[in-house]
Enzyme design. Structure first.
Site, PDB file in Angstrom:
ATOM      1  N   ASP A  14    -117.400  17.687  41.860  1.00  0.00           N
ATOM      2  CA  ASP A  14    -116.629  16.504  42.273  1.00  0.00           C
ATOM      3  C   ASP A  14    -115.140  16.793  42.328  1.00  0.00           C
ATOM      4  O   ASP A  14    -114.484  16.561  43.333  1.00  0.00           O
ATOM      5  CB  ASP A  14    -116.812  15.351  41.262  1.00  0.00           C
ATOM      6  CG  ASP A  14    -118.234  14.869  41.181  1.00  0.00           C
ATOM      7  OD1 ASP A  14    -118.824  14.643  42.234  1.00  0.00           O
ATOM      8  OD2 ASP A  14    -118.745  14.733  40.059  1.00  0.00           O
ATOM      9  N   ARG A  94    -112.891  10.116  26.688  1.00  0.00           N
ATOM     10  CA  ARG A  94    -112.193   9.610  27.876  1.00  0.00           C
ATOM     11  C   ARG A  94    -110.806   9.021  27.604  1.00  0.00           C
ATOM     12  O   ARG A  94    -109.860   9.330  28.332  1.00  0.00           O
ATOM     13  CB  ARG A  94    -113.055   8.580  28.624  1.00  0.00           C
ATOM     14  CG  ARG A  94    -114.349   9.132  29.220  1.00  0.00           C
ATOM     15  CD  ARG A  94    -114.177  10.425  29.905  1.00  0.00           C
ATOM     16  NE  ARG A  94    -115.325  10.807  30.720  1.00  0.00           N
ATOM     17  CZ  ARG A  94    -115.617  12.042  31.063  1.00  0.00           C
ATOM     18  NH1 ARG A  94    -114.849  13.041  30.651  1.00  0.00           N
ATOM     19  NH2 ARG A  94    -116.657  12.316  31.817  1.00  0.00           N
TER      20      ARG A  94
END
Ligand code: ARG
Length: 403
Positions: A14, A94
């Site tokens: 990605d 994250r």
């Protein structure tokens, strides 16, 4: 001069596609950023790849220590297992990556940050909310979500642009750090089917685990592990060592259906050997040290903490407020737990603490103690009083047909 965008770059498909894509679609300079959180990335290799794909500059940051101190340790104190199962390795990583993204964006004077998350998962929420809260003027770009890029389209684009993709045959989406490994997609989308052994890296299958059990002793201070098998260790080293020991016994595998924030139920596989042992040991020790009232109340706060972090609200003030309570309880959580590891399972088999509320003299059935058994009778009378009254009335109503 061109504008700059900072891209959170892992080296995978990605984000490799995104370097070129952003340059071409927006005519911008792309600066990439890769963070090590204990997954042992070859940072040099990733940096070289980013540069070879046209990144104007690349940042490599080792945040493992900060990750453990400020993200994993609070998770241990909160016994954080989302839906009772998932130790939240990805969810904890994250917000730290997002924080560093913002720092680099500010340093580089970038107009936006970009990530490779899809519109179907939780990770996009964690990145976006954290970035927006820390830097409201910074734009967040998520091209995979925006254009609904799918794997096939990405592979086609990569081939056209001569972007080399390792493991083209690898159908899984994997995220890893020191606290664990998350594996999704590909054959795993078939929830009926047992995962192939090939997906696991940190754990052996319980069938292949040693036939002999092993004990580990973990000492906690103020709710966090500090000593493993009698040896004082730095936090990162302790978790690394425990991942190795528990992984060898096949501990920490999770295969479950999970409720994502966006409403989708997904089939998730995790491997978190150290996390499973540490949370189990920590819970056991807390039971010896905290009062039943504290335990009951803390459980609700632990769940709230876990939910906030899972749903991307790490940055919400509520988390810190919950931690103020949790930290107060943890001041007393000191002591040692002996854990038994055997073929995919671990459980506490002994514990001791200078702060223990367990009183052998009170608990034993064997000897004369300071516990006056005569008091039990009156206690039971009052304890059961409301229940007794309610039932007497119920019988009366039935008999006399009152209503
Ligand atoms: N479902 C998990 C979570 O929301 C794991 C996400 C894994 N991410 C990935 N890119 N494979 O935390």
């Amino acid at each position: 001069m061109k504008d700059t965008i900072i891209l959170a770059y892992s080296g995978g498909l990605d984000t490799s596609v995104l370097i070129k894509w952003l340059q071409e679609e927006y005519d911008v300079d792309v600066v990439t950023f890769t963070m090590e959180l204990g997954q042992q990335t070859d940072l040099k290799k990733v940096a070289d790849k980013a540069r070879s794909l046209g990144a104007k500059n690349h940042y490599s940051v080792d945040g493992t220590e900060e990750f453990v101190q400020n993200y994993v340790f609070p998770a241990i104190k909160a016994n954080a297992l989302y839906e009772g199962k998932y130790p939240m390795a990805t969810a904890l990583g994250r917000p730290l990556i997002a924080k560093k993204l913002v720092e680099i964006a500010q340093k580089e004077g970038a107009i936006a940050v970009a990530h490779g998350c899809t519109g179907k998962g939780n990770d996009q929420v964690r990145f976006d909310v954290t970035v927006k809260a820390l830097a409201p003027d910074l734009k967040v770009m998520a091209p995979v979500r925006e254009w609904g890029l799918c794997r096939e389209a990405e592979i086609k684009y990569a081939k056209e642009k001569c972007i080399s993709i390792p493991h083209l045959s690898d159908p899984y989406s994997i995220d890893q750090n020191l606290w664990g490994r998350s594996i999704e997609c590909g054959p795993l989308d078939n929830a009926e089917q047992e995962p192939l052994e090939e997906i696991y890296e940190l754990t052996v299958s319980p069938e292949k685990a040693p036939d002999k059990s092993e004990y580990v002793r973990i000492a906690f201070e103020a709710g966090v592990p500090v000593v493993l098998n009698g040896k004082k260790m730095k936090p990162v080293a302790l978790i690394e060592k425990l991942n190795e020991i528990a992984g060898k016994h096949g501990i920490g595998r999770v295969d479950h259906i999970e409720d994502r924030l966006v409403g989708i139920k997904s089939r998730e596989i995790y491997e978190s050997p150290a996390a499973e042992v540490l949370i189990e040991a920590h819970k056991d020790l807390e039971k010896m040290i905290l009062t039943r009232h504290e335990l009951e109340f803390k459980k609700q706060l632990d769940e709230k903490w876990t939910w906030l972090v899972y749903t991307g609200l790490w940055i919400d003030p509520l988390r810190e407020a919950l931690e103020a309570f949790i930290d107060k309880t943890q001041e007393r959580v000191c002591g040692e737990v002996k854990m038994k590891l055997y073929k995919g399972a671990c459980w506490a088999v002994g514990r001791s603490s200078p702060m223990s509320l367990y009183d052998k003299n009170l608990a034993t059935y064997e000897v004369e103690t300071s516990f006056n058994q005569a008091h039990a009778e009156g206690f039971i009378e009052l304890w059961g009083l409301p229940t007794k009254v309610a039932n007497i009335l119920k019988e009366k109503v039935k008999k006399e047909n009152i209503c």
